[in-house]
Design a protein around this motif. Structure first.
Motif, PDB file in Angstrom:
ATOM      1  N   GLY A 116       0.842  -0.763  -0.156  1.00 11.86           N
ATOM      2  CA  GLY A 116       0.290   0.440  -0.097  1.00 11.86           C
ATOM      3  C   GLY A 116       1.071   1.318  -0.004  1.00 11.86           C
ATOM      4  N   LEU A 117       0.016   2.542   0.105  1.00 14.68           N
ATOM      5  CA  LEU A 117       0.462   3.236   0.545  1.00 14.68           C
ATOM      6  C   LEU A 117       1.510   3.210   1.719  1.00 14.68           C
ATOM      7  N   PHE A 118       2.841   4.149   2.163  1.00 15.16           N
ATOM      8  CA  PHE A 118       3.636   4.281   2.966  1.00 15.16           C
ATOM      9  C   PHE A 118       2.820   5.762   3.641  1.00 15.16           C
ATOM     10  N   PHE A 119       3.421   6.843   4.714  1.00 12.67           N
ATOM     11  CA  PHE A 119       3.403   8.251   4.906  1.00 12.67           C
ATOM     12  C   PHE A 119       4.026   8.018   5.952  1.00 12.67           C
ATOM     13  N   VAL A 120       5.240   9.028   6.312  1.00 11.35           N
ATOM     14  CA  VAL A 120       6.248   8.597   7.403  1.00 11.35           C
ATOM     15  C   VAL A 120       5.720   9.949   8.647  1.00 11.35           C
ATOM     16  N   LEU A 121       5.535   9.293   9.731  1.00 11.76           N
ATOM     17  CA  LEU A 121       5.538  10.283  10.619  1.00 11.76           C
ATOM     18  C   LEU A 121       6.272  11.171  11.242  1.00 11.76           C
ATOM     19  N   GLN A 122       7.333   9.738  11.772  1.00 11.48           N
ATOM     20  CA  GLN A 122       8.521  10.410  12.401  1.00 11.48           C
ATOM     21  C   GLN A 122       9.869   9.311  11.654  1.00 11.48           C
ATOM     22  N   GLY A 144       5.707  13.512   7.099  1.00 13.39           N
ATOM     23  CA  GLY A 144       4.969  13.947   5.604  1.00 13.39           C
ATOM     24  C   GLY A 144       4.381  13.241   4.776  1.00 13.39           C
ATOM     25  N   GLU A 145       5.516  13.147   4.603  1.00 14.07           N
ATOM     26  CA  GLU A 145       5.619  12.223   3.089  1.00 14.07           C
ATOM     27  C   GLU A 145       5.717  11.254   2.656  1.00 14.07           C
ATOM     28  N   PRO A 146       5.015  10.509   1.617  1.00 19.62           N
ATOM     29  CA  PRO A 146       4.633   9.414   2.024  1.00 19.62           C
ATOM     30  C   PRO A 146       5.548   8.578   0.834  1.00 19.62           C
ATOM     31  N   PHE A 147       5.756   7.499   0.431  1.00 18.80           N
ATOM     32  CA  PHE A 147       6.837   7.347  -0.398  1.00 18.80           C
ATOM     33  C   PHE A 147       6.535   5.463  -0.969  1.00 18.80           C
ATOM     34  N   VAL A 182      11.853   5.192  13.128  1.00 12.01           N
ATOM     35  CA  VAL A 182      11.113   5.662  12.229  1.00 12.01           C
ATOM     36  C   VAL A 182       9.153   4.462  12.742  1.00 12.01           C
ATOM     37  N   LYS A 183       8.128   5.858  12.626  1.00 13.46           N
ATOM     38  CA  LYS A 183       7.196   5.453  12.414  1.00 13.46           C
ATOM     39  C   LYS A 183       6.178   5.937  11.432  1.00 13.46           C
ATOM     40  N   CYS A 184       5.496   4.909  10.592  1.00 13.00           N
ATOM     41  CA  CYS A 184       5.059   5.473   9.532  1.00 13.00           C
ATOM     42  C   CYS A 184       3.073   4.824   9.621  1.00 13.00           C
ATOM     43  N   LEU A 185       2.743   5.615   8.621  1.00 10.99           N
ATOM     44  CA  LEU A 185       1.094   4.584   8.333  1.00 10.99           C
ATOM     45  C   LEU A 185       0.872   4.408   7.162  1.00 10.99           C
ATOM     46  N   LEU A 186       0.365   3.244   7.611  1.00  6.54           N
ATOM     47  CA  LEU A 186       0.055   2.225   6.257  1.00  6.54           C
ATOM     48  C   LEU A 186      -1.099   2.313   4.991  1.00  6.54           C
ATOM     49  N   LEU A 187      -1.758   2.587   4.187  1.00  8.77           N
ATOM     50  CA  LEU A 187      -3.215   2.229   3.821  1.00  8.77           C
ATOM     51  C   LEU A 187      -3.053   1.225   2.907  1.00  8.77           C
TER      52      LEU A 187
END
Length: 217
Positions: A48-54, A77-80, A101-106
């Motif tokens: 999926g799409l990752f977003f970096v939180l930290q 704040g950036e996706p990759f 690193v902390k990420c959100l994954l959609l």
């Protein structure tokens, strides 16, 4: 569980209305990675799409002989890795955590549902990918037409927003498409000319205007 406040810090999603942000937040998965841990491997399928939180994430490609070319550094704040979500192909690059690193994954299916409900998001996604294409075009230009010395000067100016670049010789070599020994010699020459000062694990930029002239040589 992520919150709408987490998502408001992500420029790609910040324009969504509150109910949509809340629905998207419920679909997000939290992921944490230690320094040096791989998040994605080139050639594998993207979840999926990752977003970096930290933290910082490095995108790169590795040659058969082990040499690594850094493509981009991704921050909060950036996706990759959006490309595989639209063409169905594998990851075009590997992603590795360069710090905690902390990420959100959609997940891909959730992202596609979100886009169907909010078509305007497509334009944001296209803008994101267009900016990445421009960055890659700049990287190709650097590798094809600039010397190692000029590429190092350009990278140092980009990294040293506050006067120093916290990078080792190896990291600078990877980002400028060369090997550590050649990067080290070029850095020592820049230091002899008074443009930078070399310290353990970082480079202090002393003369930004001088480095700009090096890029134009």
């Amino acid at each position: 569980m992520s919150t709408t406040n987490d998502l408001r810090g992500i420029p790609l999603l910040a324009s969504l209305d509150t109910p949509t942000l809340a629905d998207t937040a419920r679909r997000m998965r939290h992921c944490t990675y230690r320094p040096g841990q791989y998040i994605l491997i080139a050639g594998e399928q993207a979840p999926g799409l990752f977003f970096v939180l930290q933290g910082k994430v490095r995108l790169s490609r590795t040659a058969p002989d082990g040499r690594e070319q850094v493509l981009a550094m991704i921050g909060p704040g950036e996706p990759f890795d959006p490309v595989p979500l639209f063409d169905g192909g594998p990851n075009p690059s590997s992603a590795r955590a360069m710090s905690p690193v902390k990420c959100l994954l959609l997940l891909r299916e959730d992202l596609l549902v979100l886009i169907e409900r909010h078509p305007g998001l497509v334009f944001s996604m296209l803008g994101l990918m267009a900016s990445k294409v421009r960055e890659l075009a700049g990287l190709v230009e650097d590798l094809a037409f600039r010397t190692v010395r000029a590429r190092l000067a350009r990278q140092l100016l980009a990294e040293a927003a506050e006067g120093s670049a916290d990078l080792t010789h190896q990291e600078l070599a990877e980002r400028t498409g060369t090997i550590r020994e050649i990067a080290g010699r070029a850095l020592r020459r820049l230091a002899e000319e008074g443009l930078v000062r070399l310290e353990r694990g970082r480079v202090i930029v002393l003369d930004p205007e001088g480095l700009t002239k090096v890029i134009e040589e």
